[in-house]
Design a protein around this motif. Structure first.
Motif, PDB file in Angstrom:
ATOM      1  N   ILE A 286      49.495  21.179  12.844  1.00 12.41           N
ATOM      2  CA  ILE A 286      48.514  20.323  13.509  1.00 12.41           C
ATOM      3  C   ILE A 286      48.672  20.552  15.007  1.00 12.41           C
ATOM      4  CG2 ILE A 286      47.774  17.958  13.942  1.00 12.41           C
ATOM      5  CD1 ILE A 286      48.814  17.238  11.162  1.00 12.41           C
ATOM      6  N   LEU A 287      47.641  21.101  15.612  1.00 14.95           N
ATOM      7  CA  LEU A 287      47.659  21.369  17.045  1.00 14.95           C
ATOM      8  C   LEU A 287      47.420  20.064  17.796  1.00 14.95           C
ATOM      9  CD1 LEU A 287      45.432  24.589  17.020  1.00 14.95           C
ATOM     10  CD2 LEU A 287      47.919  24.409  16.707  1.00 14.95           C
ATOM     11  N   VAL A 288      48.150  19.883  18.886  1.00 20.15           N
ATOM     12  CA  VAL A 288      48.089  18.646  19.658  1.00 20.15           C
ATOM     13  C   VAL A 288      47.627  18.963  21.074  1.00 20.15           C
ATOM     14  CG1 VAL A 288      49.393  16.658  20.524  1.00 20.15           C
ATOM     15  CG2 VAL A 288      49.956  17.652  18.287  1.00 20.15           C
ATOM     16  N   PHE A 289      46.672  18.173  21.572  1.00 15.99           N
ATOM     17  CA  PHE A 289      46.171  18.338  22.935  1.00 15.99           C
ATOM     18  C   PHE A 289      46.261  16.995  23.649  1.00 15.99           C
ATOM     19  CE2 PHE A 289      44.222  21.573  20.339  1.00 15.99           C
ATOM     20  CZ  PHE A 289      44.291  22.715  21.119  1.00 15.99           C
ATOM     21  N   ASN A 290      47.080  16.968  24.711  1.00 18.94           N
ATOM     22  CA  ASN A 290      47.118  15.796  25.581  1.00 18.94           C
ATOM     23  C   ASN A 290      46.071  15.956  26.676  1.00 18.94           C
ATOM     24  OD1 ASN A 290      49.320  14.770  24.134  1.00 18.94           O
ATOM     25  ND2 ASN A 290      50.787  15.888  25.427  1.00 18.94           N
ATOM     26  N   LYS A 291      45.762  14.876  27.365  1.00 18.23           N
ATOM     27  CA  LYS A 291      44.780  14.934  28.449  1.00 18.23           C
ATOM     28  C   LYS A 291      45.476  14.770  29.790  1.00 18.23           C
ATOM     29  CE  LYS A 291      41.182  13.121  25.439  1.00 18.23           C
ATOM     30  NZ  LYS A 291      40.444  11.914  25.014  1.00 18.23           N
ATOM     31  N   ASP A 292      45.057  15.629  30.729  1.00 19.42           N
ATOM     32  CA  ASP A 292      45.644  15.542  32.061  1.00 19.42           C
ATOM     33  C   ASP A 292      44.985  14.418  32.860  1.00 19.42           C
ATOM     34  OD1 ASP A 292      43.180  16.497  32.944  1.00 19.42           O
ATOM     35  OD2 ASP A 292      43.900  18.548  33.275  1.00 19.42           O
ATOM     36  N   ALA A 293      45.322  14.337  34.147  1.00 14.59           N
ATOM     37  CA  ALA A 293      44.813  13.250  34.986  1.00 14.59           C
ATOM     38  C   ALA A 293      43.300  13.267  35.105  1.00 14.59           C
ATOM     39  CB  ALA A 293      45.457  13.343  36.376  1.00 14.59           C
ATOM     40  N   ASN A 294      42.707  14.435  34.890  1.00 13.28           N
ATOM     41  CA  ASN A 294      41.247  14.552  34.967  1.00 13.28           C
ATOM     42  C   ASN A 294      40.583  14.411  33.602  1.00 13.28           C
ATOM     43  OD1 ASN A 294      41.270  15.071  37.798  1.00 13.28           O
ATOM     44  ND2 ASN A 294      41.948  17.174  37.345  1.00 13.28           N
ATOM     45  N   GLY A 295      41.382  14.076  32.592  1.00  9.77           N
ATOM     46  CA  GLY A 295      40.819  13.905  31.258  1.00  9.77           C
ATOM     47  C   GLY A 295      40.614  15.199  30.506  1.00  9.77           C
ATOM     48  N   GLN A 296      41.128  16.314  31.035  1.00 12.41           N
ATOM     49  CA  GLN A 296      40.957  17.597  30.373  1.00 12.41           C
ATOM     50  C   GLN A 296      42.103  17.840  29.370  1.00 12.41           C
ATOM     51  OE1 GLN A 296      38.192  19.625  30.798  1.00 12.41           O
ATOM     52  NE2 GLN A 296      37.586  17.720  31.839  1.00 12.41           N
ATOM     53  N   PRO A 297      41.773  18.373  28.206  1.00 10.94           N
ATOM     54  CA  PRO A 297      42.809  18.587  27.186  1.00 10.94           C
ATOM     55  C   PRO A 297      43.736  19.737  27.552  1.00 10.94           C
ATOM     56  CG  PRO A 297      40.701  19.444  26.436  1.00 10.94           C
ATOM     57  CD  PRO A 297      40.426  18.741  27.728  1.00 10.94           C
ATOM     58  N   ARG A 298      45.023  19.506  27.307  1.00  7.60           N
ATOM     59  CA  ARG A 298      46.033  20.515  27.545  1.00  7.60           C
ATOM     60  C   ARG A 298      46.913  20.618  26.294  1.00  7.60           C
ATOM     61  NH1 ARG A 298      42.966  21.606  30.846  1.00  7.60           N
ATOM     62  NH2 ARG A 298      43.176  21.566  33.134  1.00  7.60           N
ATOM     63  N   ALA A 299      47.155  21.858  25.856  1.00  8.62           N
ATOM     64  CA  ALA A 299      47.923  22.062  24.629  1.00  8.62           C
ATOM     65  C   ALA A 299      49.340  21.528  24.782  1.00  8.62           C
ATOM     66  CB  ALA A 299      47.955  23.543  24.274  1.00  8.62           C
ATOM     67  N   ALA A 300      49.787  20.794  23.787  1.00  9.46           N
ATOM     68  CA  ALA A 300      51.155  20.296  23.717  1.00  9.46           C
ATOM     69  C   ALA A 300      51.830  20.921  22.496  1.00  9.46           C
ATOM     70  CB  ALA A 300      51.156  18.775  23.635  1.00  9.46           C
ATOM     71  N   ALA A 301      53.047  20.524  22.224  1.00 11.69           N
ATOM     72  CA  ALA A 301      53.759  21.082  21.072  1.00 11.69           C
ATOM     73  C   ALA A 301      53.050  20.690  19.777  1.00 11.69           C
ATOM     74  CB  ALA A 301      55.196  20.585  21.060  1.00 11.69           C
ATOM     75  N   PRO A 302      52.797  21.654  18.894  1.00 11.20           N
ATOM     76  CA  PRO A 302      52.148  21.321  17.623  1.00 11.20           C
ATOM     77  C   PRO A 302      53.063  20.503  16.726  1.00 11.20           C
ATOM     78  CG  PRO A 302      52.833  23.611  17.625  1.00 11.20           C
ATOM     79  CD  PRO A 302      53.094  23.085  19.005  1.00 11.20           C
ATOM     80  N   VAL A 303      52.463  19.890  15.729  1.00 11.65           N
ATOM     81  CA  VAL A 303      53.197  19.054  14.782  1.00 11.65           C
ATOM     82  C   VAL A 303      53.235  19.774  13.437  1.00 11.65           C
ATOM     83  CG1 VAL A 303      53.190  16.864  13.532  1.00 11.65           C
ATOM     84  CG2 VAL A 303      52.551  16.924  15.950  1.00 11.65           C
ATOM     85  N   GLY A 304      54.374  19.745  12.793  1.00  7.57           N
ATOM     86  CA  GLY A 304      54.512  20.397  11.496  1.00  7.57           C
ATOM     87  C   GLY A 304      55.315  21.675  11.602  1.00  7.57           C
ATOM     88  N   THR A 305      55.866  22.089  10.492  1.00  4.95           N
ATOM     89  CA  THR A 305      56.673  23.306  10.436  1.00  4.95           C
ATOM     90  C   THR A 305      55.804  24.536  10.643  1.00  4.95           C
ATOM     91  OG1 THR A 305      58.137  22.210   8.865  1.00  4.95           O
ATOM     92  CG2 THR A 305      58.291  24.612   9.014  1.00  4.95           C
TER      93      THR A 305
END
Length: 727
Positions: A286-305
């Motif tokens: 499961i790919l995870v995207f956090n949002k930066d200060a401008n609300g833009q998605p940034r890739a974070a560490a994925p979830v799952g093996t």
């Protein structure tokens, strides 16, 4: 086919045909259990065989959808590891489920289709002749079987979902116009009309259209915390991207940045605003995207093996080892729900029902498992590993059994033996249905080999195992009675028999590895394959007798070697005019055959049956075999339901015969052919099962303690029936 008869008329007959006697009506004393489903149906519950989409309500109820479940659980509800409801009216009479589902605080919205069943259904509830409707059904969350009608609603005038279906696309029958994405607020419903390349927004309460805009074959859709929309686009082309829109359809700059090789299957947004994407590519994460200060998605560490179930020891299931994700969602409390079917979302135009359903829940932040449910088998039977009755294979799974556990809890899911990433050329994926079933497990020089049949028993697939590939069954060979439809594999003959052996060990069907049968000028027909304990392959042809292909050893890659040149032919013995099943016990040189006779000839309406007569022949390979007996099997095509035999298994001192329609297993003394009694499903499985739909739908073993364990296909509710009987 030219037959080199070794037997001809050299049979010695000991007994005439033995009729069924009253003792065949004696019910045995046994225990009924099951394998492969979290529920046995004793409580009326089962986990559906496929899940194509999920949505989660505020209270953690998971709502599912799929185009097909054999017993009508296309749309269902699960909560806390329990199955709590089935929608109904999505199965039969032209209706089928679909590939998308959404909920708000009041309603469930689910994709489904309505057809005319080849123009047999007419009237306002059905589309015009030759056409099919794809659209949305609306139900109440408190009663999924009750539709909520609206002014544009149609269909189902005779049941509780009257006028609660909205046709979105009317297409020619056979065209896949499935709705592939739904998302809802309490006021609006967002609908991805994949076929028409558009997103349509409806009033969630009146179902009237509000607005729409063009998107190239949109699929799953998610509503962000700021009310913008994330949409998977490119479903029809397979070139997938994730686009961003405002709620009114204005395109926002940029797409969600996916890593190389990612195949987005679903998308959801956490309560905290993180964007999650189910990746059905090799990562199985499961790919995870956090949002930066401008609300833009940034890739974070994925979830799952990483690589999911195929990480490290391949094919071993476990927590966070995903396998073919089809849906992900979170509830307000932060619980993650993941649906899998061993394959991923149904490809456009495909009738696939996946490789078995898994629905599980985790605490998203702590990664703790909440619960997991299984519905793992469909058009699939089971077979014991000769090394131990505690290990059971189905076509694509392995289970371990602990016979000391309570009914329905003896089994554990131990392995997934298909590997679509390492072996995309596995013949399974290119044969009818694309599901590997009907297994036989053999040990050659102590090493395990898996042999499987397609549902029509036209093809015998051969698989080997090695420690480096864990539970994966490595494609090793294929024996085909006739060419596969289509263009795969390149190099197969235009007609007649052929075989493939993976000479170079790469698991690919290379042209140079294909051999044709030089003595077969046409297709063999609907024969039945059997592999005996030493690994010799037998084919009972319908009309031309029996062929043995003796094992010629193992090649340098570890593949069993079979050749047409080394084949041995046997004439069809009396009393048969058409053969349907064959079981050869090499240890005692005993042959069991079933089929049709001049008294009850074969007819095309009973194409899958084992026939009305079973015979045993001793000293089969001696040149002068003895027919020990020929016994009448259950056969009454005038009864309702019909009584016909479809599957035969031999273990120890007994023969076990599965009837096709009647949920009954008849037991015979293997030495005399005399009937011993019968078994039917017990209360633990609701006293019922589905039809035995395949040629090799039953198997049996005698344990060291004298107990017999009999496994029978149960398509109806995604499981394998297990009978335990001590004579």
């Amino acid at each position: 086919m030219k037959l080199l008869s070794r037997l001809g008329a050299a049979f010695i007959f000991c007994h005439s045909l033995l009729p069924l006697t009253a003792s065949a009506q004696s019910q045995l004393t046994y225990t009924t259990s099951w394998i492969g489903n979290s529920f046995g149906f004793g409580d009326g519950k089962w986990v559906q065989q496929d899940i194509q989409a999920i949505a989660v309500g505020p209270d953690g109820t998971v709502f599912t959808n799929a185009p097909w479940d054999e017993s009508g659980s296309e749309i269902a509800a699960y909560r806390g590891g329990d199955r709590i409801a089935v929608a109904g009216f999505t199965h039969g009479w032209g209706a089928a489920g679909g590939d998308a589902v959404a909920v708000n605080h009041t309603y469930l919205y689910a994709a489904m289709s309505i057809g005319s069943e080849n123009n047999k259904l007419v009237g306002a509830d059905y589309p015009p002749a030759g056409q099919e409707w794809f659209g949305i059904t609306r139900r109440t969350l408190t009663n999924l079987s009750a539709g909520v009608p609206f002014s544009a609603g149609v269909g189902n005038s005779a049941n509780a979902t009257k006028n609660s279906f909205l046709p979105v696309d009317t297409v020619t029958t056979g065209t896949d116009a499935a709705i592939r994405g739904l998302a809802a607020t309490d006021s609006e419903l967002y609908l991805c009309d994949t076929y028409a390349n558009r997103i349509v927004v409806l009033n969630a309460n009146t179902m009237q259209p509000l607005r729409s805009w063009s998107v190239s074959s949109p699929g799953r859709i998610a509503i962000d915390t700021d009310s913008t929309l994330w949409v998977i686009s490119g479903i029809s082309s397979g070139s997938l991207t994730i686009l961003h829109f405002t709620a009114d359809g204005t395109a926002l700059a940029g797409t969600l940045p996916l890593p190389a090789g990612a195949i987005p299957a679903d998308i959801t947004v956490t309560p905290a605003g993180q964007i999650l994407v189910a990746d059905n590519g090799p990562s199985q994460q499961i790919l995870v995207f956090n949002k930066d200060a401008n609300g833009q998605p940034r890739a974070a560490a994925p979830v799952g093996t990483r690589n999911g179930i195929f990480h490290a020891v391949k094919g071993v299931p476990g927590n966070w080892r995903f396998n073919g994700m089809t849906g992900i969602a979170l509830d307000p409390a932060g619980n993650l729900y993941v649906a899998q079917n061993g394959e991923g979302p149904r490809p456009a135009g495909s009738a696939s029902v996946g490789q078995g359903a898994i629905l599980e829940s985790y605490v998203f932040n702590s990664h703790a498992l909440n619960w997991r449910l299984y519905g793992l088998t469909f058009v699939d039977s089971a077979a014991f590993d000769p090394a131990t009755p505690a290990s059971v294979y189905t076509g694509s799974k392995r289970f371990t059994l602990d016979y000391n556990q309570p009914v329905g809890r003896e089994w554990s899911y131990a392995g997934f033996t298909l590997n679509r990433f390492d072996y995309p050329d596995d013949p399974t994926f290119h044969q009818p249905r694309g599901v590997r079933g009907e297994p036989m497990v053999r040990r050659i020089n102590g090493r395990p080999f898996l042999y499987t049949l397609d549902p029509g028993a036209h093809y015998l697939n051969v698989y080997r195992f090695d420690a480096a590939h864990g539970e994966t069954a490595i494609p090793s060979g294929l024996l085909a009675q006739n060419p596969l439809p289509g263009t795969w594999p390149s190099g197969q003959p235009g007609y007649g028999e052929w075989l493939w052996r993976d000479v170079n060990g790469n698991g690919l069907v290379d042209v140079s590895e294909i051999s044709s049968n030089p003595s077969t000028g046409s297709t063999v027909g609907n024969g039945f394959w059997w592999v005996d304990a030493p690994g010799n392959v037998w084919l009972a042809t319908p009309l031309s007798g029996i062929r043995e292909m003796p094992l010629q050893g193992l090649d340098s890659a570890g593949n069993p070697i079979y050749t047409y040149a080394s084949s041995k032919m046997f004439a069809m013995p009396q009393p048969f005019t058409r053969l349907a099943r064959l079981i050869y016990i090499a240890e005692s040189d005993t042959m069991y055959l079933s089929g049709f006779t001049s008294a009850i000839p074969w007819d095309a309406t009973h194409w899958k049956e084992a026939g009305p007569v079973l015979a045993r022949y001793d000293n089969w390979s001696s040149g002068t075999p003895t027919q020990q007996y020929a016994v009448s099997l259950p056969w009454n095509t005038q009864s309702n339901p019909q009584t016909t035999a479809v599957g035969v298994a031999v273990a120890g001192d007994y023969i076990f015969v599965a009837e096709l329609y009647t949920a009954k297993v008849d037991v015979y003394d293997a030495h005399t052919g005399q009937p011993v009694g019968y078994m039917t499903p017990g209360a633990s499985v609701g006293n019922t099962s589905g039809w035995v739909d395949v040629y090799l739908g039953i198997s049996a073993v005698r344990r060291d303690n004298g107990e017999y364990v009999i496994l029978v296909e149960d398509d109806a509710r995604a499981k394998i029936l297990m009978y335990r009987w001590t004579p």
